[in-house]
Design an enzyme around this catalytic site. Structure first.
Site, PDB file in Angstrom:
ATOM      1  N   GLU A 183       0.824  -1.217   0.000  1.00 20.24           N
ATOM      2  CA  GLU A 183       0.000   0.000   0.000  1.00 20.24           C
ATOM      3  C   GLU A 183       0.855   1.263   0.000  1.00 20.24           C
ATOM      4  O   GLU A 183       0.764   2.100   0.916  1.00 20.24           O
ATOM      5  CB  GLU A 183      -0.943  -0.012   1.211  1.00 20.24           C
ATOM      6  N   GLU A 377      -5.440  -8.259  -1.223  1.00 21.96           N
ATOM      7  CA  GLU A 377      -6.137  -8.095   0.065  1.00 21.96           C
ATOM      8  C   GLU A 377      -7.591  -7.766  -0.206  1.00 21.96           C
ATOM      9  O   GLU A 377      -7.896  -6.953  -1.086  1.00 21.96           O
ATOM     10  CB  GLU A 377      -5.561  -6.941   0.895  1.00 21.96           C
TER      11      GLU A 377
HETATM   12  P1  P53 Z   1      -7.107  -3.312   9.406  1.00 28.24           P
HETATM   13  C1  P53 Z   1      -6.493   1.351   6.083  1.00 28.24           C
HETATM   14  C2  P53 Z   1      -7.292   1.373   4.952  1.00 28.24           C
HETATM   15  C3  P53 Z   1      -7.123   0.394   3.987  1.00 28.24           C
HETATM   16  C4  P53 Z   1      -6.161  -0.581   4.158  1.00 28.24           C
HETATM   17  O1  P53 Z   1      -6.818  -3.156   7.859  1.00 28.24           O
HETATM   18  C5  P53 Z   1      -5.354  -0.583   5.280  1.00 28.24           C
HETATM   19  C6  P53 Z   1      -5.522   0.388   6.244  1.00 28.24           C
HETATM   20  C7  P53 Z   1      -4.676   0.431   7.455  1.00 28.24           C
HETATM   21  O2  P53 Z   1      -5.478   0.088   8.530  1.00 28.24           O
HETATM   22  O3  P53 Z   1      -4.383  -1.475   5.451  1.00 28.24           O
HETATM   23  C8  P53 Z   1      -4.392  -2.738   4.846  1.00 28.24           C
HETATM   24  O4  P53 Z   1      -6.154  -4.325   9.912  1.00 28.24           O
HETATM   25  C9  P53 Z   1      -3.055  -3.317   5.187  1.00 28.24           C
HETATM   26  C10 P53 Z   1      -3.094  -4.451   6.162  1.00 28.24           C
HETATM   27  C11 P53 Z   1      -4.280  -4.287   7.071  1.00 28.24           C
HETATM   28  C12 P53 Z   1      -5.539  -4.375   6.239  1.00 28.24           C
HETATM   29  O5  P53 Z   1      -5.552  -3.370   5.246  1.00 28.24           O
HETATM   30  O6  P53 Z   1      -6.899  -1.972   9.991  1.00 28.24           O
HETATM   31  O7  P53 Z   1      -2.263  -3.650   4.077  1.00 28.24           O
HETATM   32  O8  P53 Z   1      -1.868  -4.504   6.835  1.00 28.24           O
HETATM   33  O9  P53 Z   1      -4.308  -5.179   8.127  1.00 28.24           O
HETATM   34  C13 P53 Z   1      -6.815  -4.280   7.030  1.00 28.24           C
HETATM   35  O10 P53 Z   1      -8.524  -3.777   9.517  1.00 28.24           O
END
Ligand code: P53
Length: 478
Positions: A183, A377
């Site tokens: 990201e 993801e």
């Molecule tokens: P969590 C914010 C918005 C979109 C993706 O997020 C993000 C984030 C950061 O919080 O991160 C990605 O765990 C990231 C992962 C993360 C996942 O989204 O806050 O690449 O490390 O865990 C989900 O629910």
């Protein structure tokens, strides 16, 4: 009419993780402290993530979820056996930079760290699970932040290049899919999490962040170059936190603003995929007195070494408006900030649920870059209840994933070339945003709570059996 078989035979169904969110063992095997090891759960988390770090050591009285996480470091065999049982074709994971170079600028890599990932990759390959490796997922060795200022400093390019080359040389026979920075556009939103950038008083934030971005972009291109030289046949991609920004209305000012917002993110991928700074960014720099220091060779490095595929995360779409009144109705749930979309529901954590948006994003990225895409993801963070009969009835998660798979199939039929799909957190792990365990994404439940209590026992959820069937039938069951 014959049913169109959407998913290609070699489609990489899998799961996605990051070292700091599952490994734990934060000082074992010679590992150095990484940026995330200094981010506690609770009220101080967000300010630090944004760049307000005031200590280079963990503090008494704070709880740091990355220190033990879900203890994958000691339990990887058990966990990988469960992934194999589900039939995963690939596992996305990241290498913790500070396991390989504990201080970031060490003359020699740390053998214990290298051996750990050798063992993990061997275990995956034993079950025919392809490792998909992120070189840097939200963790920079702390000493690089303390002594060099993190990605503010051009010297980081060389440290990163050395680190990446070390990985390519060591794992060239085991890893064929790579990604440079997780990201990368998150650098603008979470500077400390994204890039180890601590903001000092009086610094021009945008100047600092775009300079750091330039360093990452050059470093990324040099990693692409090295990967192609060292591992013939490997594919190396970029990684965008995606999700289209919709205009709140058809007013041209809204449409323009939405496009402009999207470009804040596309800037990074435009450079990584097309090899040059886009005109809209140059204009933004001109009009905001941002002056990026570049070396004469940079333009050529960026141009010559573009990525092979576009990796991206997709959780939600966003929405914006040029009308200050409408903007007041924004959701806090996502670091990006978004006007509430009246047509869509949101998760418990306020993330908009928009399966159609995945088809839109796939098509948008396909049209823009013309390269293969990899959804690395996606998923639903939700509270789960472990039932007495030792399962979790996570029908809400199945429903979320099911609706996204259906749109993914549509995108493929639209002509989008998709390498694979890895859902976020196939096993429950620490939330990057909040530091919680309670925000769970997994097919496998982990008995661990926000405060670190729990046995760390692993339990198959209902979605475990469902995903297994999806994979076994190559998507036919969605
Ligand atoms: P969590 C914010 C918005 C979109 C993706 O997020 C993000 C984030 C950061 O919080 O991160 C990605 O765990 C990231 C992962 C993360 C996942 O989204 O806050 O690449 O490390 O865990 C989900 O629910």
């Amino acid at each position: 009419l014959e049913q169109i078989k959407a998913f290609p035979d070699n489609f990489l169904w899998g799961g996605a993780t990051a070292a700091n969110q599952l490994e734990g063992a934060y000082l074992e095997g010679g590992k150095g402290l990484t940026t995330v090891d200094l981010i506690p759960i609770g009220a101080n988390r967000f300010p630090i993530a944004l760049g307000n770090l005031d200590s280079y050591e963990p503090k008494e009285g704070e709880f740091y979820p990355s220190h033990e996480a879900i203890d994958f470091y000691h339990r990887y065999k058990e966990d990988i056996a469960l992934f194999a049982e589900m039939g995963l074709k690939c596992l996305r994971l990241s290498v913790a930079w500070a396991r390989i170079f504990p201080n970031g600028d060490d003359a020699e890599p740390n053998e214990a760290g290298l051996q750990f990932y050798d063992d993990v990759f061997d275990e995956l390959l034993k079950y025919n699970i392809q490792p998909v490796v992120t070189i840097c997922h939200f963790d920079v060795p702390v000493s690089l932040v303390q002594n060099y200022g993190g990605w503010k400093n051009r010297k980081m390019i060389t440290f990163f290049e050395t680190y990446a080359k070390t990985l390519f040389n060591r794992y060239k026979h085991k890893v064929k899919y790579w990604m440079t920075f997780n990201e990368i556009n998150m650098l603008l939103h979470l500077p400390y999490i994204g890039a180890g950038v601590v903001l000092q008083e009086g610094e021009d934030k945008e100047q600092v962040l775009y300079q750091a971005a330039h360093h990452e972009l050059v470093a990324s291109a040099l990693a692409v170059k090295a990967c192609h030289e060292i591992i013939p046949g490997a594919q190396i991609g970029c990684m965008l936190a995606a999700g289209m920004v919709y205009p709140y209305s058809s007013h041209p000012e809204d449409v323009w603003k939405a496009m402009d917002k999207d470009r804040e993110s596309f800037f990074f991928i435009d450079v990584q995929s097309k090899g040059e700074y886009p005109g809209y960014t140059k204009r933004f720099f001109r009009e905001n007195n941002i002056c990026i220091e570049m070396q004469p060779e940079d333009a050529d490095i960026l141009k010559q070494h573009t990525v092979d595929y576009i990796g991206f995360s997709y959780y939600a779409s966003r929405c914006t408006s040029a009308d200050p009144e409408v903007l007041k109705n924004s959701t806090e749930g996502n670091v990006f900030g978004s006007v509430k979309n009246p047509y869509l529901e949101a998760s418990e954590w306020g993330w908009t649920i928009d399966p159609k948006g995945l088809r839109i994003t796939c098509n948008q990225l396909h049209d823009r870059y013309g390269k293969p895409l990899f959804i690395v993801e996606n998923g639903l963070g939700a509270t789960d209840v472990l039932l007495d009969n030792d399962t979790v009835e996570d029908d809400y998660r199945i429903a979320y994933l099911n609706s996204h798979f259906a749109e993914m199939a549509e995108a493929i039929q639209d002509g989008v070339e998709l390498i694979g799909y890895t859902s976020w957190g196939p096993i429950d792990l620490v939330s990057a945003g909040t530091g919680e365990m309670k925000k769970r994404y997994g097919y496998i439940y982990v008995d661990r709570n926000n405060d670190g209590s729990g046995t760390l026992r692993r339990v198959r959820k209902k979605s475990f059996h469902w995903y297994k069937e999806v994979i076994a039938s190559n998507g036919a069951q969605y």
